[in-house]
Design an enzyme around this catalytic site. Structure first.
Site: not given
Ligand code: GAR
Length: 202
Positions: A17, A74, A103, A122, A154, A157, A185-187
């Protein structure tokens, strides 16, 4: 402003997270409550033991765990997830539902329920590399650049309008892990920024 007038944000996670933490910190430090009347009202995880859920609890945030393993399919899992997400919003209707390392693939019914209010991050420069193992695939493909995309969700996927992207170089000695760390780090920068732009438009 009463609680029901506030814009509520619910964050969905599956693991550590760190994106959720970046969002919660940005909300506090950049005063989303004063600027847009917005508040992160809770965090939901499909993994009850996830580190991110523990962190959120320590911060005093409301949390819920909906363990996908406890549901047979699901549709039933997503119905329970919807109930948990809506249950965290004071007006039973979160203004934004933020997927931050969540996920599980969501059903069209879930996506429709939150139409226009559901966003995801993503770890690739979409439309390149939707799906899993994005960093390994970028290295194997010989990409010189990789990155991350914040997009609207949407039913298809990793599709939907792009809200923010960040680019990082792929270095010659990169492994999937070292590239993932650079992208992450950019996310942490682009996800709060994308949410701020959405809040400004709500
Ligand atoms: C992140 O890199 C996010 O972009 C990726 O999982 C990681 C979660 O990190 N998401 C996916 O791959 C979605 N398909 P975090 O739990 O430290 O935020």
């Amino acid at each position: 402003m009463s609680q029901t007038e506030q814009k509520s944000i619910v964050v969905l996670i599956s693991g550590q997270g760190s994106n959720m933490q970046a969002i919660v910190r940005a909300a506090r430090e950049r005063q989303w409550d004063k600027r847009w009347g917005a508040r992160v009202v809770g965090v939901v995880s499909n993994r009850p033991e996830s580190a991110g859920l523990l962190w959120a609890r320590e911060q005093g945030l409301a949390t819920a765990a909906v363990d996908h393993k406890a549901y047979d399919g699901r549709e039933v899992f997503d119905a329970a997830l919807m109930q948990a997400v809506d249950g965290l919003a004071p007006n039973k209707w979160p203004d934004l539902v933020v997927l931050a390392g969540f996920m599980r693939i969501l059903t069209p019914g879930f996506v429709a329920h939150y139409a226009g209010r559901l966003v995801n991050i993503h770890p690739s420069l979409l439309p390149a590399f939707p799906g899993l193992h994005t960093h390994r695939r970028a290295i194997e493909a010989g990409c010189r650049f990789a990155g991350a995309t914040v997009h609207r969700v949407t039913a298809e996927l990793d599709h939907g309008e792009y809200l923010e992207q960040a680019v990082v170089p792929v270095l010659p000695d990169d492994t999937a892990d070292s590239l993932a760390a650079r992208v992450l780090t950019q996310e942490h920068l682009i996800y709060p920024r994308a949410i701020e732009r959405l809040l400004a438009g709500l």
